[in-house]
Design an enzyme around this catalytic site. Structure first.
Site, PDB file in Angstrom:
ATOM      1  N   CYS A  52      16.578  36.641  13.065  1.00 35.95           N
ATOM      2  CA  CYS A  52      15.566  37.247  14.109  1.00 35.95           C
ATOM      3  C   CYS A  52      15.819  38.766  14.412  1.00 35.95           C
ATOM      4  O   CYS A  52      14.874  39.327  14.729  1.00 35.95           O
ATOM      5  CB  CYS A  52      15.551  36.662  15.547  1.00 35.95           C
ATOM      6  SG  CYS A  52      17.311  37.097  16.383  1.00 35.95           S
TER       7      CYS A  52
ATOM      8  N   ILE B   7      28.373  44.743  41.189  1.00 39.38           N
ATOM      9  CA  ILE B   7      28.669  45.216  42.532  1.00 39.38           C
ATOM     10  C   ILE B   7      27.465  46.281  43.011  1.00 39.38           C
ATOM     11  O   ILE B   7      26.757  45.988  44.175  1.00 39.38           O
ATOM     12  CB  ILE B   7      29.944  45.996  42.769  1.00 39.38           C
ATOM     13  CG1 ILE B   7      30.853  44.786  42.655  1.00 39.38           C
ATOM     14  CG2 ILE B   7      30.034  46.301  44.390  1.00 39.38           C
ATOM     15  CD1 ILE B   7      31.018  43.756  43.227  1.00 39.38           C
TER      16      ILE B   7
ATOM     17  N   ARG C 154      39.086  44.653  33.184  1.00 41.46           N
ATOM     18  CA  ARG C 154      39.046  44.457  34.318  1.00 41.46           C
ATOM     19  C   ARG C 154      39.777  45.784  35.150  1.00 41.46           C
ATOM     20  O   ARG C 154      40.856  46.357  34.663  1.00 41.46           O
ATOM     21  CB  ARG C 154      40.014  43.316  35.098  1.00 41.46           C
ATOM     22  CG  ARG C 154      39.720  42.007  34.258  1.00 41.46           C
ATOM     23  CD  ARG C 154      40.914  41.075  34.464  1.00 41.46           C
ATOM     24  NE  ARG C 154      40.992  39.681  34.030  1.00 41.46           N
ATOM     25  CZ  ARG C 154      41.143  39.451  32.621  1.00 41.46           C
ATOM     26  NH1 ARG C 154      42.029  40.204  32.001  1.00 41.46           N
ATOM     27  NH2 ARG C 154      41.288  38.447  32.492  1.00 41.46           N
TER      28      ARG C 154
ATOM     29  N   CYS D 159      13.577  33.388  18.011  1.00 41.50           N
ATOM     30  CA  CYS D 159      14.989  33.358  17.623  1.00 41.50           C
ATOM     31  C   CYS D 159      15.355  31.830  17.455  1.00 41.50           C
ATOM     32  O   CYS D 159      14.742  31.148  18.545  1.00 41.50           O
ATOM     33  CB  CYS D 159      15.608  33.892  18.805  1.00 41.50           C
ATOM     34  SG  CYS D 159      17.632  33.196  18.850  1.00 41.50           S
TER      35      CYS D 159
ATOM     36  N   SER E  43      38.538  40.175  38.532  1.00 43.77           N
ATOM     37  CA  SER E  43      38.197  38.767  39.131  1.00 43.77           C
ATOM     38  C   SER E  43      38.681  38.353  40.357  1.00 43.77           C
ATOM     39  O   SER E  43      40.019  38.955  40.722  1.00 43.77           O
ATOM     40  CB  SER E  43      39.225  37.764  38.015  1.00 43.77           C
ATOM     41  OG  SER E  43      38.681  36.370  38.244  1.00 43.77           O
TER      42      SER E  43
ATOM     43  N   GLU F  48      23.381  54.759  36.983  1.00 42.83           N
ATOM     44  CA  GLU F  48      24.115  54.293  35.839  1.00 42.83           C
ATOM     45  C   GLU F  48      24.287  55.049  34.692  1.00 42.83           C
ATOM     46  O   GLU F  48      23.082  55.494  34.038  1.00 42.83           O
ATOM     47  CB  GLU F  48      23.560  52.709  35.326  1.00 42.83           C
ATOM     48  CG  GLU F  48      24.151  52.223  34.134  1.00 42.83           C
ATOM     49  CD  GLU F  48      25.594  51.968  34.261  1.00 42.83           C
ATOM     50  OE1 GLU F  48      25.957  51.523  35.333  1.00 42.83           O
ATOM     51  OE2 GLU F  48      26.328  52.488  33.524  1.00 42.83           O
TER      52      GLU F  48
ATOM     53  N   CYS G 295      18.037  29.735  16.864  1.00 42.27           N
ATOM     54  CA  CYS G 295      19.003  29.348  17.579  1.00 42.27           C
ATOM     55  C   CYS G 295      18.916  29.116  19.094  1.00 42.27           C
ATOM     56  O   CYS G 295      19.436  28.006  19.591  1.00 42.27           O
ATOM     57  CB  CYS G 295      20.347  29.970  17.145  1.00 42.27           C
ATOM     58  SG  CYS G 295      20.605  30.558  15.465  1.00 42.27           S
TER      59      CYS G 295
ATOM     60  N   HIS H 163      34.190  31.530  41.131  1.00 37.47           N
ATOM     61  CA  HIS H 163      35.248  30.766  41.262  1.00 37.47           C
ATOM     62  C   HIS H 163      35.426  30.201  42.599  1.00 37.47           C
ATOM     63  O   HIS H 163      34.467  30.633  43.710  1.00 37.47           O
ATOM     64  CB  HIS H 163      36.395  31.783  41.307  1.00 37.47           C
ATOM     65  CG  HIS H 163      36.818  32.472  40.079  1.00 37.47           C
ATOM     66  ND1 HIS H 163      35.884  33.380  39.529  1.00 37.47           N
ATOM     67  CD2 HIS H 163      37.610  32.144  38.889  1.00 37.47           C
ATOM     68  CE1 HIS H 163      36.622  33.705  38.517  1.00 37.47           C
ATOM     69  NE2 HIS H 163      37.360  32.869  38.051  1.00 37.47           N
TER      70      HIS H 163
ATOM     71  N   VAL I  46      27.235  60.910  37.384  1.00 34.17           N
ATOM     72  CA  VAL I  46      27.357  61.697  38.250  1.00 34.17           C
ATOM     73  C   VAL I  46      28.656  62.563  37.777  1.00 34.17           C
ATOM     74  O   VAL I  46      29.687  62.051  37.125  1.00 34.17           O
ATOM     75  CB  VAL I  46      28.244  60.901  39.397  1.00 34.17           C
ATOM     76  CG1 VAL I  46      28.662  62.015  40.579  1.00 34.17           C
ATOM     77  CG2 VAL I  46      26.750  60.266  39.989  1.00 34.17           C
TER      78      VAL I  46
END
Lengths: 426, 569
Positions: B530, B93, B395, B488, B422, B112, B490, B130, B253
């Site tokens: 890796c 968001i 959530r 890597c 969600s 952040e 895989c 969705h 913050v």
């Protein structure tokens, strides 16, 4: 578009992987007169042996105790003297099966290569089972590594992954690392094995744990991981015979590193992309006595077929694959495969098929399903007859056994392997 | 007298020393409850009387330390700076809002508190965009979901990330379920969902040959899509940075200085800054941020979900999202989860839904894995041996179980975007648009705002080798040999792709950050091969020691010490 961006190469045999199996396969293919190319995704030849600086390699093959790098170097020298082209740092993106050949799409720093080969030898080795594959739960801090990764940190990079270490699982690499880390000054709190018996070789239990007074806790496993940034501890729990956790037996153990040695899985993503059938018991391709998979022209050897205890047998399977591949590209004879199965006394065995028109001298490798501490016979069951191939005083799942026998093969007659416990005298 | 009725009801639920205060802005309940279940039940009940519930009920269970996962260094690097807009929270968001705001001639910063964006819920979900069917008609969830779903496809193109409309299939478990079709179609219509179909048993069989035989057709929603949630968040952040937004990581913050009902300064661990507008997109900490602004009129509760990821070679056995919900339980708060293809080609199974007391608890347990077996059995080819990993996310939910996206009624220059559970990922682009509209309304009273003429709608990206054919790979290797060096095995990640990520507009030098961006270590061997190589590259690029490289920032070093240093100790 520049037509020359992709280099095209033709060869008779392409060997994928330059660990001990691939090196042996390339050598034997070359010695049998074929044009062969070796492809390795890492920057040097030798596979996992590069980081196995302990000794004990080569007892069967050379009657000597070599370190991993020493063992590998002997093969690497031979490969170089035979002038086998070896592509290092080269990654196979995709393999395409054509009517009479295989096309490998490879890249390395120098460019892209389209390599066409009449036969493929898969010597892709194995990878380690991770904490997620044993459903380890709890938090997700740093400090949780597979034994092979820890070995790389110590032996190749020169760093200590932890100082207060818990080892989960008693696989051979974990045992080796318990000793190795002790020698570097770390403290191994203990080795925790969920099963009632250790899964590594007896000799490693003695030399790596007992000699260093490192405790081995059987029927005990790590239940939960604690720690936010770096691991701070684990909860261990005892389990009953059925593997179920015993409530109330939980114990918190402080540690700054958790090392897992909980098994190896053959790497067969390329085999699967070529529709090579995989044995659910070995997790590797089904092979006949010539290490020929069920797809014509694709051979497999070493730990990609099944996980070996000793490198000597890995090399042996590579040698067989190399010479068989040459034989096959020379005559392209249609195989006549009969099924060689086992009953539930056997964990797995190689080969799972026998090409009955080919050589009848069969090298059988197998592991028992459980420990047989009484004398037992390993039997070959044909239609109506039962032949004892060899008797053993003791059989353990952790120790692979080998029997070479001459099969009196007939068409349409499947074979079965069985272990029978004899309560009488040996 | 309504409060008295509510109080009686809460007491009958087991809330002691109960108090209820109902105002225009919210309903506030308090008291003592024996369990989290009782506390949450009380909260949901209170939500019937007001959308905004402040739940101050105390439970026996002590709340764990609510601080974030990393200790932030105290400094004054940001002291005295001034931004028009400060966005708190670098989740999907916050990053979507930042990108949307970057279109205007204003200064914008994202704060952040973690070492990277998308560390919490935005990297810990199933990646589903969705269709909008599951949301309750009339809710903000339903409105933003359908709008967001439409926006993601062009947005993903601009961001240079993959998006695929795989469609979602709700399987019928009895032949009787078929009669529900008109009801299901009606709900889809009410929510403005882009299309729906009734699939017969045979059609399901044809489209999804490996699904279980015991199905009786299904309800198909073609608009459902998938993306990589963390790549999307990183891409939004990078695109915002490329268009002038500042992203300050490890910046927490810790308070606000207010004047005359407005925030004038924002206090952080790295200094105090001026802001004309503050957007609270703090995810699982949004209620705490509201409280710091003395504006706590909603509480969050936390619902943990666990997902399992299967090996990539299972991907070919599942084409669409598929679930077989129990229609009797469809009204419940969980969606129930299912089988979801991932954009990288795995199958993901999940999520579970468990209310927890903590804001952050990403531990996993075997009970959740067991619970997901009900979905695993839907696909005949799947079994637990193919699992490569599993993880949990949390959530952040309001008690009305709807999004809260609005201007603060109390603080003139504060916008709350909270309770984005969600389908938050799916809704993010639409939420961002509306938050920007609100922002411009607030800012326009203080400043004349123009659109940037030089706003670049397309994110600058480094080559994505997964998209190249063999010849194109050959050409790019000729230009830069690093693209030919696979680190890597895989996930087929080359050394140069890792270096590219470390030279992007938002470089983060940890193992997990690289894994989220480029995927080394996200495959079946889980970094077994890796990891040392990736650490080497990180050490080279940062000039640090091998032992300084961390998994996820502070205190999460991969190795402890060089053997030499240890020996000389």
């Amino acid at each position: 578009m520049n037509e020359n961006t992709v280099n095209t190469i033709n060869t008779e045999i392409a060997v994928l992987g330059a660990g001990p199996a691939g090196l042996a396969a390339a050598m034997s293919a070359k010695n049998n007169g074929a044009h062969v190319i070796l492809i390795e995704r890492e920057n040097r030849l030798g596979g996992i042996l590069k980081q196995c600086i302990h000794d004990g390699f080569g007892l069967v093959r050379y009657n000597e105790k070599l370190t991993g790098p020493e063992y590998a170097l002997r093969d690497i020298k031979t490969i170089k003297s035979l002038n086998v082209p070896a592509f290092v740092n080269t990654f196979v993106l995709e393999v395409e099966k054509k009517e009479n050949s295989f096309v490998l799409y490879c890249i390395n720093e120098k460019g892209a290569y389209q390599i066409e080969a009449q036969a493929l030898i898969l010597a892709t080795g194995c990878r380690e089972r991770t904490d997620r594959q044993i459903f380890l739960h709890g938090e997700r801090p740093a400090g949780i590594y597979t034994a092979g990764l820890a070995q790389h940190f110590v032996n190749i990079d020169g760093y200590l992954p932890g100082k207060e270490i818990v080892i989960i699982g008693s696989g051979d690499i974990g045992l080796i690392m318990a000793r190795r880390l002790t020698l570097e000054g770390a403290h191994i709190v203990g080795v925790y094995e969920v099963k009632p018996e250790p899964s590594g070789l007896q000799r490693n239990i003695a030399q790596c744990l007992n000699d260093f007074s490192i405790p081995l806790h059987l029927s005990c496993t790590v239940k939960t991981v604690h720690g936010k940034n770096r691991i701070e501890g684990v909860t261990v729990v005892n389990v009953d015979e059925s593997g179920k956790e015993i409530k109330g037996s939980e114990k918190y153990i402080t540690c700054d590193c958790l090392i897992l040695s909980v098994g190896l899985i053959p790497e067969n993503e390329i085999a699967q992309s070529l529709n090579v059938s995989i044995d659910p018991d070995t997790k590797g391709p089904y092979v006949d006595q010539n290490m020929h998979t069920l797809v014509d022209g694709i051979f497999a050897c070493g730990n990609s077929v099944h996980v070996h205890d000793l490198v000597d047998y890995v090399s042996e399977s590579g040698t067989i694959a190399g010479e068989s591949a040459v034989r096959w590209i020379r005559n392209k004879r249609k195989r006549n495969l009969i099924k060689f199965s086992h009953d539930n006394s056997v964990l797995y065995h190689i080969p799972q098929f026998v090409d009955f028109k080919s050589n009848n001298k069969i090298a059988l490798y197998f592991r028992s399903k459980k420990t047989y501490s009484n004398t037992c016979s390993v039997n070959l069951i044909e239609k109506n007859s039962k032949t004892c191939l060899k008797k053993f005083k003791i059989l353990r799942p952790s120790e692979m056994e080998k029997i070479v026998f001459d099969a009196q093969l007939q068409d349409n007659q499947n074979l079965m392997l069985q272990i029978e416990e004899n309560y009488g005298n040996y | 007298m309504k409060t008295l009725t509510i109080k009686r009801k809460l007491e009958s639920m087991g809330v002691h020393e109960c108090s209820v205060v109902l105002t225009d802005q919210s309903i506030c309940i308090a008291g003592i409850a024996e369990s989290l279940a009782t506390k949450n039940k009380a909260g949901w009940y209170a939500a019937k009387f007001h959308t905004n519930v402040v739940n101050n009920i105390i439970t026996d269970k002590n709340m764990r330390n609510e601080d974030c996962e990393h200790e932030q260094a105290i400094s004054n690097e940001l002291e005295g700076l001034s931004y028009d807009v400060i966005i708190i929270g670098g989740g999907v968001i916050g990053c979507a809002v930042a990108r949307e705001l970057s279109k205007y001639e204003i200064s914008v910063a994202v704060f952040e508190k973690e070492y990277d964006v998308a560390v919490h819920t935005s990297s810990r979900n199933d990646g589903m965009i969705h269709d909008g069917f599951a949301a309750k008609p009339g809710t903000k969830k339903a409105y933003y979901n359908v709008r967001g779903n439409r926006l993601w496809e062009p947005l993903a193109r601009d961001l240079g990330i993959q998006f695929r409309r795989v469609g979602s299939l709700i399987l019928f478990r009895t032949p009787l379920n078929t009669i529900l079709y008109p009801i299901l179609a009606n709900r889809a219509k009410k929510n403005n969902v882009d299309g729906w179909e009734l699939w017969s048993k045979e059609k399901v069989k044809k489209e999804e040959p490996y699904l279980l035989d015991e199905q009786f057709g299904g309800f198909y929603l073609p608009s459902a899509g998938i993306i990589s949630p963390y790549r999307a968040t990183v891409a939004l952040a990078e695109h915002a940075v490329q268009n002038g937004v500042a992203v300050h990581l490890l910046t927490k913050v810790i308070g606000f200085e207010m004047h005359d009902g407005e925030i004038v300064r924002v206090k952080t661990n790295r200094g105090t800054l001026q802001a004309k507008l503050v957007i609270n997109a703090a995810g699982n900490w949004a209620d705490i941020v509201a409280e710091l602004a003395n504006d706590k009129y909603f509480s969050l509760h936390f619902r943990k979900g666990t997902d399992i990821i299967f090996d990539k070679n299972t991907g070919k056995w599942q084409n669409h999202v598929a679930a077989m919900p129990n229609f009797l339980q469809i009204a419940e708060k969980t969606k129930g989860g299912g089988l979801i293809p991932t954009i990288e080609g795995n199958i993901l199974v999940g999520p579970t839904a468990t209310e927890i007391a903590e804001r952050v608890d990403y531990s996993t347990n075997q009970d959740d894995i067991k619970e997901l077996e009900k979905h695993i059995r839907l696909n005949k080819k799947l079994n637990l041996n193919q699992v490569i990993t599993y993880f949990s996310g949390v959530r952040a939910c309001t008690y009305s179980e709807d999004f809260l996206i609005e201007k603060s009624k109390k603080i003139k220059n504060l916008i709350h975007v909270a309770g984005i559970q969600s389908p938050g990922l799916a809704s993010a682009p639409a939420i961002a648009e509306d938050v920007v509209t609100m922002s411009l309304q607030i800012l326009s009273s203080r400043k004349h705002i123009l659109k940037k003429d030089n706003w670049n709608p397309v994110r600058n990206t480094y080559p994505d080798l997964q998209k190249l054919n063999f010849k194109e790979r050959a050409e790019i290797i000729n230009k830069n040999p690093g693209y030919g060096k696979i680190v890597c095995r895989c996930e087929t990640v080359s050394e140069q792709e890792i270096r590219d990520a470390l030279h992007s507009s938002l470089p983060v030098y940890t193992l997990d950050a690289i894994k989220r961006r480029i995927r080394p270590g996200a495959g079946r061997c889980h970094g077994g091969f890796c990891t040392p190589r990736v650490i080497e590259i990180l050490a080279e690029e940062t000039g640090k020691n091998f032992s300084d490289i961390t998994k996820k920032g502070y205190g999460s070093n991969i190795v402890l010490q060089s053997l030499e240093d240890h020996a000389s100790e």
